[in-house]
Structures are given as structure tokens and as C-alpha cells.
Design a protein around this motif. Structure first.
Motif, PDB file in Angstrom:
ATOM      1  N   MET A   1      12.302  14.446 -28.029  1.00 50.21           N
ATOM      2  CA  MET A   1      12.128  12.910 -28.946  1.00 50.21           C
ATOM      3  C   MET A   1      12.317  12.051 -29.315  1.00 50.21           C
ATOM      4  O   MET A   1      11.311  12.911 -30.759  1.00 50.21           O
ATOM      5  CB  MET A   1      12.012  11.858 -27.301  1.00 50.21           C
ATOM      6  N   VAL A   2      13.623  12.263 -30.390  1.00 48.76           N
ATOM      7  CA  VAL A   2      12.774  11.454 -31.377  1.00 48.76           C
ATOM      8  C   VAL A   2      12.875  10.361 -31.624  1.00 48.76           C
ATOM      9  O   VAL A   2      14.182   8.749 -30.867  1.00 48.76           O
ATOM     10  CB  VAL A   2      14.871  11.592 -32.773  1.00 48.76           C
ATOM     11  N   TYR A  45      11.413   6.048 -22.473  1.00 50.71           N
ATOM     12  CA  TYR A  45      10.729   5.528 -23.774  1.00 50.71           C
ATOM     13  C   TYR A  45      11.354   3.808 -23.632  1.00 50.71           C
ATOM     14  O   TYR A  45      12.004   3.262 -24.095  1.00 50.71           O
ATOM     15  CB  TYR A  45      11.148   6.088 -24.345  1.00 50.71           C
ATOM     16  N   SER A  46       9.828   3.718 -25.006  1.00 52.15           N
ATOM     17  CA  SER A  46      10.611   2.172 -24.906  1.00 52.15           C
ATOM     18  C   SER A  46      10.141   1.860 -26.756  1.00 52.15           C
ATOM     19  O   SER A  46       9.036   2.521 -26.310  1.00 52.15           O
ATOM     20  CB  SER A  46       9.745   1.168 -24.566  1.00 52.15           C
ATOM     21  N   GLU A  47      10.726   1.188 -27.373  1.00 54.42           N
ATOM     22  CA  GLU A  47       9.757   1.390 -28.517  1.00 54.42           C
ATOM     23  C   GLU A  47      10.095  -0.422 -28.184  1.00 54.42           C
ATOM     24  O   GLU A  47      10.115  -1.737 -29.004  1.00 54.42           O
ATOM     25  CB  GLU A  47      10.932   1.351 -29.553  1.00 54.42           C
ATOM     26  N   LYS A  62      14.876   0.521 -25.524  1.00 59.79           N
ATOM     27  CA  LYS A  62      15.037   0.871 -23.919  1.00 59.79           C
ATOM     28  C   LYS A  62      16.335   2.268 -24.697  1.00 59.79           C
ATOM     29  O   LYS A  62      16.528   3.518 -24.139  1.00 59.79           O
ATOM     30  CB  LYS A  62      16.084   0.588 -23.756  1.00 59.79           C
ATOM     31  N   SER A  63      17.076   1.560 -25.813  1.00 56.39           N
ATOM     32  CA  SER A  63      18.285   2.645 -26.247  1.00 56.39           C
ATOM     33  C   SER A  63      18.497   2.893 -27.037  1.00 56.39           C
ATOM     34  O   SER A  63      19.586   3.751 -27.163  1.00 56.39           O
ATOM     35  CB  SER A  63      19.139   1.507 -25.798  1.00 56.39           C
ATOM     36  N   PHE A  67      16.046   8.278 -25.783  1.00 58.65           N
ATOM     37  CA  PHE A  67      14.113   7.650 -25.148  1.00 58.65           C
ATOM     38  C   PHE A  67      14.550   7.835 -23.283  1.00 58.65           C
ATOM     39  O   PHE A  67      14.145   6.984 -23.375  1.00 58.65           O
ATOM     40  CB  PHE A  67      15.383   6.005 -25.324  1.00 58.65           C
ATOM     41  N   ALA A  68      15.513   8.489 -22.775  1.00 61.43           N
ATOM     42  CA  ALA A  68      16.041   8.940 -21.170  1.00 61.43           C
ATOM     43  C   ALA A  68      16.104  10.272 -21.494  1.00 61.43           C
ATOM     44  O   ALA A  68      16.364  10.485 -20.726  1.00 61.43           O
ATOM     45  CB  ALA A  68      16.616   8.127 -21.145  1.00 61.43           C
TER      46      ALA A  68
END
Length: 85
Positions: A1-2, A45-47, A62-63, A67-68
Motif C-alpha cells: 500500500m502506498v 483503506y481510507s484517508e 477511498k480512491s 487502497f483496495a
């Protein structure tokens, strides 16, 4: 994940994802599992600062590109006996 540039509140949760194996439209509930190819772990993942502090759009948090992630393997639906659905 970045982690995206300027991210400050990355959050995560693990979910079970259903992988759909064939086209489905207006499927009756009792036939739904006939369309499931398998199951996979989904790291969601969410920011949160993008999501809530930049205009309130859910999709902003979410995008990000990574992130998925799914996996690392796909157990086939035929590997399980599902009862009570």
C-alpha cells in the motif's frame, strides 16, 4: 500500500469480499450464491482527512491507487458449505 501525498489520517479495516464469477442481473436471493466464484480478504483503506476535511466526499478518502488490495489467494465458492443464508 502506498500512502498518498499529504495524507495524515490513513485508516483501515478488513472485510470479506465476494468475487462474482458470472454476469448477474435481478438474481433471486435463493440463487445468489450460484454467481459467487469465491471469497477473498479485502483490506479497505481510507484517508479520513481527505474524506471528511476536504468537502465531505466519501470517495475522496477511498480512491487512492493502492487502497483496495485483495488476496493473497481466492478460495473458490465450491470449497465451502454455506448454511443459513
Amino acid at each position: 500500500m502506498v500512502i498518498p501525498r499529504n495524507a495524515t489520517k490513513v485508516d483501515w479495516e478488513v472485510e470479506l469480499a465476494f468475487v462474482i464469477g458470472k454476469t448477474a442481473l435481478y438474481v433471486p436471493t435463493e440463487k445468489a450464491l450460484d454467481y459467487v466464484a469465491g471469497y477473498v480478504l479485502h483490506n479497505d483503506y481510507s484517508e479520513r482527512s481527505f474524506q471528511f476535511e476536504r468537502g465531505g466526499q466519501w470517495v475522496k478518502g477511498k480512491s487512492a491507487d493502492t487502497f483496495a488490495p485483495l488476496g493473497p489467494f481466492l478460495p473458490l465458492q465450491t470449497s465451502f458449505v454455506i448454511r443459513g443464508i
